[in-house]
Design an enzyme around this catalytic site. Structure first.
Site, PDB file in Angstrom:
ATOM      1  N   TRP A 102       0.822  -1.209   0.000  1.00  0.00           N
ATOM      2  CA  TRP A 102       0.000   0.000   0.000  1.00  0.00           C
ATOM      3  C   TRP A 102       0.853   1.254   0.000  1.00  0.00           C
ATOM      4  O   TRP A 102       0.561   2.218  -0.720  1.00  0.00           O
ATOM      5  CB  TRP A 102      -0.992  -0.006   1.160  1.00  0.00           C
ATOM      6  CG  TRP A 102      -2.076  -1.006   0.904  1.00  0.00           C
ATOM      7  CD1 TRP A 102      -2.325  -2.155   1.602  1.00  0.00           C
ATOM      8  CD2 TRP A 102      -3.033  -0.977  -0.171  1.00  0.00           C
ATOM      9  NE1 TRP A 102      -3.376  -2.830   1.028  1.00  0.00           N
ATOM     10  CE2 TRP A 102      -3.839  -2.136  -0.048  1.00  0.00           C
ATOM     11  CE3 TRP A 102      -3.298  -0.095  -1.220  1.00  0.00           C
ATOM     12  CZ2 TRP A 102      -4.878  -2.438  -0.940  1.00  0.00           C
ATOM     13  CZ3 TRP A 102      -4.341  -0.395  -2.103  1.00  0.00           C
ATOM     14  CH2 TRP A 102      -5.112  -1.541  -1.955  1.00  0.00           C
ATOM     15  N   ASP A 171      -1.739   6.720   6.261  1.00  0.00           N
ATOM     16  CA  ASP A 171      -2.793   5.859   5.714  1.00  0.00           C
ATOM     17  C   ASP A 171      -3.165   4.843   6.800  1.00  0.00           C
ATOM     18  O   ASP A 171      -2.387   3.951   7.117  1.00  0.00           O
ATOM     19  CB  ASP A 171      -2.268   5.145   4.458  1.00  0.00           C
ATOM     20  CG  ASP A 171      -3.285   4.171   3.868  1.00  0.00           C
ATOM     21  OD1 ASP A 171      -4.396   4.031   4.427  1.00  0.00           O
ATOM     22  OD2 ASP A 171      -2.961   3.547   2.833  1.00  0.00           O
ATOM     23  N   LYS A 195     -12.845  -1.253   5.847  1.00  0.00           N
ATOM     24  CA  LYS A 195     -12.169  -2.245   6.689  1.00  0.00           C
ATOM     25  C   LYS A 195     -12.595  -2.132   8.150  1.00  0.00           C
ATOM     26  O   LYS A 195     -13.019  -3.101   8.733  1.00  0.00           O
ATOM     27  CB  LYS A 195     -10.661  -2.123   6.534  1.00  0.00           C
ATOM     28  CG  LYS A 195     -10.194  -2.779   5.240  1.00  0.00           C
ATOM     29  CD  LYS A 195      -9.084  -2.084   4.538  1.00  0.00           C
ATOM     30  CE  LYS A 195      -8.901  -2.666   3.141  1.00  0.00           C
ATOM     31  NZ  LYS A 195      -8.061  -1.819   2.304  1.00  0.00           N
TER      32      LYS A 195
HETATM   33  C1  LIG Z   1      -7.458  -1.273   1.312  1.00  0.00           C
HETATM   34  C2  LIG Z   1      -6.363  -0.300   1.495  1.00  0.00           C
HETATM   35  C3  LIG Z   1      -6.202   0.799   0.630  1.00  0.00           C
HETATM   36  C4  LIG Z   1      -7.074   1.003  -0.588  1.00  0.00           C
HETATM   37  O1  LIG Z   1      -8.290   1.464  -0.221  1.00  0.00           O
HETATM   38  P1  LIG Z   1      -9.405   1.880  -1.305  1.00  0.00           P
HETATM   39  O2  LIG Z   1     -10.443   2.521  -0.449  1.00  0.00           O
HETATM   40  O3  LIG Z   1      -9.855   0.616  -1.979  1.00  0.00           O
HETATM   41  O4  LIG Z   1      -8.779   2.810  -2.275  1.00  0.00           O
HETATM   42  C5  LIG Z   1      -5.188   1.686   0.894  1.00  0.00           C
HETATM   43  N1  LIG Z   1      -4.367   1.527   1.945  1.00  0.00           N
HETATM   44  C6  LIG Z   1      -4.481   0.487   2.790  1.00  0.00           C
HETATM   45  C7  LIG Z   1      -3.535   0.351   3.936  1.00  0.00           C
HETATM   46  C8  LIG Z   1      -5.479  -0.456   2.586  1.00  0.00           C
HETATM   47  O5  LIG Z   1      -5.602  -1.494   3.428  1.00  0.00           O
END
Ligand SMILES: *Cc1c(COP(=O)(O)O)cnc(C)c1O
Length: 360
Positions: A102, A171, A195
């Site tokens: 990521w 993030d 998530k």
């Molecule tokens: C799932 C995830 C993303 C991507 O998220 P989207 O909402 O699908 O763009 C980015 N960073 C991390 C750490 C993730 O787990």
């Protein structure tokens, strides 16, 4: 009714209580004779939902007057671009830690916008790993430092956030509100909701107010943080149903004692699963360096790929869903987000013991 043991990485399990409230209110929200989905985003009914979502997120995250909560769209992936577009000005450099898949994606986007300094790269490490954030050489005068608190695919998690001179940007898509943290350390945090917060279609951004105004005025309106900040995320139509579910999840989380309350449950769940791996006499091998194991995404291998396939197939037959590791790394992964019940982890641990006894 029989619910699956849902270990999906995302979209992921939601609290059953939340789904039941949403079900009950689906066709008639608060006696209005309409679903919340059918209400105007500028009407009284939705207004209360929106306000509670903002307020509850603020409470859970410790938001004070210096920060603002935003509900955006485009997922965390759009933030990979929107962050440098707003915060990385010509002549500046942004520091990035490449801790895995990521973070790599965030870096790829930032490089399209401006100068990026990758201050550490553990993305290829096996076992999967994260650097010692405290000892990195951050750029003097950097526009910001970007880190990924939890690498969903690798199953690694930052144990202690670094103190950086430049605004820390994080993030938190796969571990937001799984444990308490001090928001004041950060300039901006963001997370796709699917998530740990709700359904897909909402992206939470919490931004320090001084950073809202950094964006060049030439940026398209919808990409400037100031646009949604000024309008309380109602410049255009937000994901009203997504924010409604997120609001219900925030209520659920507050009732659990917030981030501190849920952390205890999360650690207990993760401990059980890691113990099952570590006490298997090497039959199960953890995917992540022990020092940076995630309490949200647990990764492991079996002695052979054939056994991994058999393991996942038999688990699926017992309604344990989503245990296949990401295609880039293979093996197994259990995502045990906030809403994953302890009972699901207990079922998985029992299955792991049983499987080893039969296939050891
Ligand atoms: C799932 C995830 C993303 C991507 O998220 P989207 O909402 O699908 O763009 C980015 N960073 C991390 C750490 C993730 O787990």
């Amino acid at each position: 009714m029989s619910r699956a043991h849902n270990f999906n990485a995302g979209p992921a399990v939601l609290p059953l209580e939340v789904l039941e409230i949403a079900q009950k209110e689906l066709t008639d929200f608060n006696g209005t004779g309409m679903s919340i989905m059918e209400h105007s985003h500028r009407g009284k009914a939705y207004d209360a939902v929106h306000a509670e979502a903002v307020a509850n997120m603020g409470k859970l995250l410790g938001v004070d007057d210096n920060y603002q909560v935003l509900f955006l769209q485009g997922g965390a992936s759009l933030q990979f671009a929107q962050i440098p577009m707003n915060l990385l000005l010509p002549g500046q450099t942004a520091d990035y830690v490449n801790s895995g898949a990521w973070a790599s994606k965030a870096i790829k986007e930032a490089k399209k916008i401006g100068a990026v300094n990758v201050v550490a790269d553990t993305s290829k490490d096996i076992p999967t790993n994260m650097p010692d954030y405290a000892s990195l050489n951050y750029t003097k005068g950097a526009a910001y430092v970007h880190v990924t608190s939890n690498e969903t695919i690798a199953g690694t998690q930052i144990q202690q956030f670094p103190k950086t001179e430049a605004p820390l940007v994080c993030d938190m898509s796969s571990d937001i509100l799984c444990r308490p943290f001090d928001l004041k350390q950060f300039g901006l945090i963001y997370a796709g909701a699917q998530k740990n917060l709700g359904p897909s279609g909402v992206t939470l951004v919490v931004i320090r107010k001084d950073l809202i105004e950094r964006a060049p005025a030439t940026l398209p309106t919808m990409l400037q943080y100031r646009t949604q900040a000024k309008e309380n995320s109602l410049y255009n139509t937000p994901s009203t149903f997504g924010i409604y579910i997120l609001m219900l999840v925030s209520r659920w989380l507050l009732a659990k004692g917030g981030a501190a309350g849920i952390e205890k449950i999360n650690r207990a769940k993760a401990d059980k699963l890691y113990a099952a791996i570590d006490n298997s006499g090497g039959y199960y091998r953890g995917g992540a360096n022990k020092a940076c194991r995630s309490i949200m995404n647990v990764t492991w291998r079996l002695p052979t790929e054939a056994l991994e396939e058999k393991f996942i197939k038999e688990a699926t037959a017992q309604k344990m869903i989503g245990l296949k590791g990401h295609r880039d790394v293979g093996g197994c992964r259990a995502s045990i987000y906030n809403a994953c019940p302890v009972e699901s982890v207990d079922a998985l641990v029992a299955f792991m013991k049983d499987f080893q006894a039969k296939n050891g």
